[in-house]
Design a protein around this motif. Structure first.
Motif, mmCIF file in Angstrom:
data_model
loop_
_atom_site.group_PDB
_atom_site.id
_atom_site.type_symbol
_atom_site.label_atom_id
_atom_site.label_comp_id
_atom_site.label_asym_id
_atom_site.label_seq_id
_atom_site.Cartn_x
_atom_site.Cartn_y
_atom_site.Cartn_z
ATOM 1 N N ASP A 181 -30.981 29.328 53.743
ATOM 2 C CA ASP A 181 -31.385 28.581 52.274
ATOM 3 C C ASP A 181 -31.437 27.024 52.597
ATOM 4 O O ASP A 181 -31.753 26.070 51.837
ATOM 5 C CB ASP A 181 -30.140 28.603 51.280
ATOM 6 C CG ASP A 181 -29.039 27.967 51.678
ATOM 7 O OD1 ASP A 181 -28.739 27.762 52.782
ATOM 8 O OD2 ASP A 181 -27.918 28.176 50.933
ATOM 9 N N THR B 218 -29.425 24.979 54.171
ATOM 10 C CA THR B 218 -28.125 24.196 54.420
ATOM 11 C C THR B 218 -27.587 24.517 55.835
ATOM 12 O O THR B 218 -27.970 25.459 56.387
ATOM 13 C CB THR B 218 -27.132 24.671 53.253
ATOM 14 O OG1 THR B 218 -26.699 26.294 53.500
ATOM 15 C CG2 THR B 218 -27.413 24.432 51.943
ATOM 16 N N SER C 292 -26.741 26.906 60.762
ATOM 17 C CA SER C 292 -27.977 26.764 59.812
ATOM 18 C C SER C 292 -28.163 28.080 58.984
ATOM 19 O O SER C 292 -28.013 29.127 59.770
ATOM 20 C CB SER C 292 -29.309 26.364 60.473
ATOM 21 O OG SER C 292 -28.887 25.051 61.583
#
Length: 141
Positions: free
Chosen positions: A108, A110, A105
């Motif tokens: 940002d 994502t 992870s």
């Protein structure tokens, strides 16, 4: 007259360092904690001098400490946090393999789901990564 050793059979004279699946699993935690430091040098300290990194988000194999450090400087900029999704650990004399699936992870929001294999060798003082392969999952759900 002494019998000759069979071809391909070698006597082992090394002393095997005792370990457990729990200790091998903790090696990933050590590596992941070094990612959280944000310091590429600290991450690279987990690797043996003679080792290979086949990284998740780069096509270039990294052999030297400098090449690994270059990769991690860019990777750490994304502030990754790794989590094991599933794993299989095998232990032998002074070597161990931890392979499975993990997710990174990023700051940002994502994430990347990937396959991994870490191989470790006991160098007489500590467990060090001798090879690390990581590749993004090829199928997207």
């Amino acid at each position: 007259m002494a019998a000759a050793a069979s071809p391909g059979v070698y006597a082992r004279s090394e002393v095997c360092h005792a370990t457990s699946e729990k200790e091998v699993a903790a090696l990933f935690d050590r590596w992941n904690a070094s990612l959280q430091s944000g310091d590429a040098k600290k991450v690279v300290e987990n690797y043996a001098a003679k080792s290979i990194l086949l990284p998740t988000v780069s096509n270039k194999p990294r052999l030297s400490a400098a090449e690994k450090e270059d990769y991690f400087e860019h990777f750490l900029a994304r502030k990754p946090v790794g989590a094991i999704d599933s794993r299989n650990i095998e232990i032998d004399c002074n070597t161990a393999i931890d392979a499975g699936l993990y997710t990174f992870s990023f700051a940002d929001g994502t994430a990347v789901h990937a396959r991994y294999t870490f191989t470790y060798k006991w160098d007489g003082k500590r467990w060090a990564i001798t090879s690390h392969h990581s590749s993004a999952m090829p199928e997207h759900n």
